[in-house]
Enzyme design. Structure first.
Site, mmCIF file in Angstrom:
data_model
loop_
_atom_site.group_PDB
_atom_site.id
_atom_site.type_symbol
_atom_site.label_atom_id
_atom_site.label_comp_id
_atom_site.label_asym_id
_atom_site.label_seq_id
_atom_site.Cartn_x
_atom_site.Cartn_y
_atom_site.Cartn_z
ATOM 1 C CB VAL A 153 -0.959 0.001 1.221
ATOM 2 C CG1 VAL A 153 -1.771 1.286 1.282
ATOM 3 C CG2 VAL A 153 -1.875 -1.212 1.166
ATOM 4 C CD GLU B 74 -13.371 5.623 2.951
ATOM 5 O OE1 GLU B 74 -13.976 6.659 3.185
ATOM 6 O OE2 GLU B 74 -13.870 4.487 3.107
ATOM 7 N N GLY C 144 -10.787 -1.743 1.657
ATOM 8 C CA GLY C 144 -9.763 -1.216 0.735
ATOM 9 C C GLY C 144 -10.162 0.032 -0.016
ATOM 10 N N GLY D 281 -1.942 -15.312 -4.193
ATOM 11 C CA GLY D 281 -1.479 -14.270 -3.268
ATOM 12 C C GLY D 281 -2.599 -13.591 -2.504
ATOM 13 C CD GLU E 251 -1.139 -12.897 4.740
ATOM 14 O OE1 GLU E 251 0.053 -13.186 4.915
ATOM 15 O OE2 GLU E 251 -1.532 -11.799 4.311
ATOM 16 C CG ASP F 51 -9.496 -9.087 7.206
ATOM 17 O OD1 ASP F 51 -8.545 -8.296 7.331
ATOM 18 O OD2 ASP F 51 -10.367 -8.964 6.326
ATOM 19 C CE LYS G 297 -10.867 -5.732 6.099
ATOM 20 N NZ LYS G 297 -10.679 -6.728 5.029
ATOM 21 N N GLY H 169 -5.441 -4.831 -2.152
ATOM 22 C CA GLY H 169 -4.538 -4.528 -3.267
ATOM 23 C C GLY H 169 -3.927 -3.149 -3.092
HETATM 24 N N1 HSE Z 1 -6.959 -10.110 3.661
HETATM 25 C C1 HSE Z 1 -8.004 -9.168 3.391
HETATM 26 C C2 HSE Z 1 -8.950 -9.732 2.348
HETATM 27 C C3 HSE Z 1 -7.517 -7.837 2.927
HETATM 28 O O1 HSE Z 1 -8.769 -10.857 1.875
HETATM 29 O O2 HSE Z 1 -9.894 -9.048 2.011
HETATM 30 C C4 HSE Z 1 -6.967 -7.027 4.039
HETATM 31 O O3 HSE Z 1 -7.918 -6.745 5.021
#
Ligand code: HSE
Length: 442
Positions: free
Chosen positions: A25, A140, A145, A198, A201, A212, A216, A317
């Site tokens: 980023v 933001e 993303g 990719g 992980e 994750d 959010k 991304g």
């Molecule tokens: N690993 C997250 C996703 C992106 O697959 O959306 C980063 O939060």
């Protein structure tokens, strides 16, 4: 559309940016500032300059052009540098990001961060510090993303009575579920493909088990309802136990399975409550979220006056996330010139409704002995716990049968008690997947 005239008010002095982290980023942001600098100056009257960049390794090639002396391994020195006006944090994790951000705020510098984990755990502390100091704290890029969702929740919908937000906010799991749905692959095959591309992980736990998305969800709920929700408030289930049979059952019922972050504002006995959870959900194919495929993200907002809204795009991304950071950077730079700052509006601690008391319609599949009276014994268990059946289908599986049903909206604890009792019935071989359903709300 004509290009705007260069602003007469364009300041001579650039706004000097200290960047903490130059991975995917950060490097994208450096590239975007370089290519968009002139256009941003013409349109917004601010001239952005990346002045210092803190990294862990000075030798790694990041594919970006930086003048000699810009790179350093000393992040604290970047924050403290009097030649840095604004700090951008894209290193992630709790520490040292938290301390660096607090130091920047204490020095009167606006901060832009993409750090969902930090915001979902310490957002209130950072927001209070920024408000007290009168500087911007913008984030933001921390949720979904490149999709603008924080600013709409915080500003455009500031007067709206938002009742529910449902998001596909993890691209990795959406990619895996899309492959399972469209190609008929197993979970393991789809995960391996996500890893080779990719998206996922090597240790995919944070994505596939919903951590994750949970971070959010906490940030979304805080802003949507103006009340503080932290990561630990979010109930989460992942997608690792979703089978090809679940995907096929969903398809036969005209549904698709998506990992959803669901944030609801509800009335409780002592006032407003917030329910926040992340779990696989059956979404009717006609629902706008059902069409969100591959690694795309989307956030669906329901408001009393505005009705339904959906925000869609790339949730991860370098360039999409860098674009979100850049928008915040322009905003913070404009505010800095004006001596203004945005209000975060996270409010006081939310009253969280425990998962046992949350409600949803449920999908269940039950493998049973195929003989007269079995259906009645099952129906009795549902009746005993006050769970109402909305639809039911039976299909033969050899000597036995599989009953697939969707309930009306039911309390979690009642549904779990129903399942416990079903498992004790001699006529029930197995209770399979239990998946919450969107759209059968009655
Ligand atoms: N690993 C997250 C996703 C992106 O697959 O959306 C980063 O939060």
């Amino acid at each position: 559309v004509t290009e705007p005239e260069p602003s007469a008010a364009r300041p001579a002095a650039p706004v000097r940016v200290g960047l903490l982290g130059c991975g995917n980023v950060g490097a994208a942001l450096v590239g975007l500032v370089e290519t968009r600098r002139e256009a941003i100056a013409a349109r917004s009257g601010v001239d952005l300059e990346i002045t210092r960049v803190a990294v862990r390794s000075l030798t790694r090639d990041r594919g970006v052009k930086l003048a000699d002396g810009v790179l350093t391994t000393d992040a604290a020195a970047v924050v403290a540098d009097p030649e840095v006006d604004v700090v951008v944090e894209v290193i992630g994790g709790i520490e040292p990001a938290r301390e660096l951000i607090l130091d920047a705020i204490a020095a009167g510098k606006p901060v832009i961060t993409a750090n969902k984990e930090l915001l979902a755990n310490h957002g209130a502390e950072l927001a209070a510090a920024a408000d007290e100091k009168g500087v911007d704290l913008l984030f933001e890029a921390a949720v979904a993303g490149g999709i603008p969702i924080i600013r709409p929740l915080r500003e455009s919908l500031a007067g709206e009575d938002v009742t529910r937000v449902m998001g596909i906010v993890n691209g990795t799991t959406n990619f895996i579920l899309t492959r399972m749905t469209e190609e008929g692959t197993t979970y393991a095959e789809a995960l391996a493909e996500a890893q080779s591309l990719g998206y996922a992980e090597r240790d995919p736990t944070a994505d596939v088990e919903g951590y994750d998305a949970g971070a959010k969800a906490a940030i979304i709920a805080s802003l949507a309802f103006g009340t503080r929700v932290v990561a630990g408030d979010v109930y989460h289930e992942g997608i690792s136990s979703i089978t090809a049979a679940d995907i096929a059952s969903a398809a036969s019922l005209d549904h698709v399975i998506k990992l959803l972050a669901v944030c609801e504002r509800l009335e409780g006995p002592d006032g407003a409550e917030v329910a926040v959870r992340v779990h696989p959900a059956m979404v009717p194919v006609q629902h706008p979220l059902a069409g969100v495929r591959e690694s795309f993200n989307a956030v669906f907002v329901e408001g009393t006056a505005v009705g339904d809204l959906m925000f869609y795009g790339r949730g991860a991304g370098g360039d999409p996330t860098g674009s979100a950071v850049l928008g915040d950077l322009v905003d913070a730079a404009v505010n800095l010139h004006k001596g203004a700052h945005a209000t975060i509006g996270m409010g006081g601690r939310a009253q969280i409704r425990p998962i046992d008391d949350q409600q949803s319609p449920f999908y269940l599949s039950i493998d049973v002995v195929d003989r007269p009276g079995v259906l009645r014994s099952i129906a009795e268990v549902f009746e005993r716990h006050g769970v109402s059946i909305r639809s039911l289908e039976q299909e033969g599986i050899g000597d036995a049968a599989r009953i697939v049903m969707i309930t009306h909206r039911a309390r979690e604890a009642d549904l779990q008690a129903t399942v416990t009792d079903l498992r004790d019935l001699p006529t029930v071989h197995r209770v399979g997947s239990i998946i919450r359903v969107v759209g059968a709300e009655g």
